[in-house]
Design a protein around this motif. Structure first.
Motif, PDB file in Angstrom:
ATOM      1  N   SER A 101       0.851  -1.192   0.000  1.00 32.35           N
ATOM      2  CA  SER A 101       0.000   0.000   0.000  1.00 32.35           C
ATOM      3  C   SER A 101       0.883   1.236   0.000  1.00 32.35           C
ATOM      4  O   SER A 101       1.955   1.235   0.596  1.00 32.35           O
ATOM      5  N   PHE A 103      -4.192   7.371   2.322  1.00 35.07           N
ATOM      6  CA  PHE A 103      -4.107   6.194   1.465  1.00 35.07           C
ATOM      7  C   PHE A 103      -4.195   6.580   0.001  1.00 35.07           C
ATOM      8  O   PHE A 103      -5.121   7.275  -0.429  1.00 35.07           O
ATOM      9  N   ASN A 149      -8.740  -0.145   3.488  1.00 38.59           N
ATOM     10  CA  ASN A 149      -7.553   0.630   3.824  1.00 38.59           C
ATOM     11  C   ASN A 149      -7.739   1.400   5.125  1.00 38.59           C
ATOM     12  O   ASN A 149      -8.851   1.709   5.537  1.00 38.59           O
ATOM     13  N   GLN A 159      -3.563   0.365  -3.140  1.00 38.64           N
ATOM     14  CA  GLN A 159      -3.015  -0.895  -2.652  1.00 38.64           C
ATOM     15  C   GLN A 159      -2.897  -1.874  -3.820  1.00 38.64           C
ATOM     16  O   GLN A 159      -3.793  -1.962  -4.660  1.00 38.64           O
TER      17      GLN A 159
END
Lengths: 112, 111
Positions: free
Chosen positions: A33, A45, B98, A48
């Motif tokens: 990630s 984020f 995530n 990924q």
């Protein structure tokens, strides 16, 4: 075990250029990630990768793209760099569906 | 919209005393929470985690408490040591997706 390694550690680029950052995951890990950490903020984020496919993606424009290789290492590419892309870019490796991720030391990107 | 909040940017504590770091979240779908510690020029390192089916998890000097009704968790460090001085990030995830990180709290443990 070298853990998660990222290269380079620091990078300076000019606005409009393209950059490639690299990550080697911890031995035995299959999922990578990528996160962007701006100054004074927590990591955000980006996406990924698992089995060489993008599995999840955060709220980042298409200028941010990535790749995962058969040996599980990964690259993050950013095109048409903006000043606002200046940040610490972190790579985290894990096993798929594991809740524990191991982070690299990051690549500090400065766009001038 | 910040889903994970750490409202104290910094905290100073005397060595030997308790450090309490707080974290609030807004997404009721979050079911797993972690704390990471980050030293300068290093990546974040995992500290402790808690699942939403628990309200407390302990590991040595570190204890995490989860209050689901208040959407609040806290990290207690007892006793605090100068080596604990770092930035602490709270992170949350929903159903293995995530992790969403908070902005961090800088802890300074004074000798």
């Amino acid at each position: 075990d070298a853990g998660v390694t990222q290269s380079p550690t620091h990078l300076i680029k000019t606005r409009g250029q393209q950059v490639t950052l690299r990550c080697s995951p911890k031995s035995g890990h299959d999922t990578v990630s990528w996160y962007q950490q701006a100054l004074g903020q927590g990591p955000q984020f980006i996406f990924q990768y698992y089995e060489e496919e993008e599995r999840q993606r955060g709220n980042f424009p298409d200028r941010f793209s990535g790749h995962q290789f058969p040996n599980y290492s990964s690259e993050l590419n950013v095109n048409a760099l903006l000043l606002g892309d200046s940040a610490l870019y972190l790579c985290a490796s894990s096993l798929l569906r594991s809740t524990e991720a191991f982070f690299g030391q990051g690549t500090r990107l400065t766009v001038v | 919209d910040q889903q994970v909040k750490q409202n104290s940017p910094s905290l100073s504590v005397q060595e030997g005393r308790i450090s309490i770091l707080n974290c609030d979240y807004t997404n009721s779908m979050f079911d797993y929470f972690l704390w990471y510690k980050k030293y300068p020029a290093e990546g974040p390192t995992f500290l402790i985690s808690i699942s939403s089916i628990k309200d407390k998890n302990e590991d040595g000097r570190f204890t995490v408490f989860l209050n689901k009704s208040a959407k609040h968790l806290s990290l207690h460090i007892v006793p605090s040591q100068p080596g604990d001085s770092a930035v602490y990030f709270c992170a949350a995830s929903a159903s293995g997706q995530n992790f969403v990180f908070g902005p961090g709290t800088r802890l300074s443990v004074l000798p």
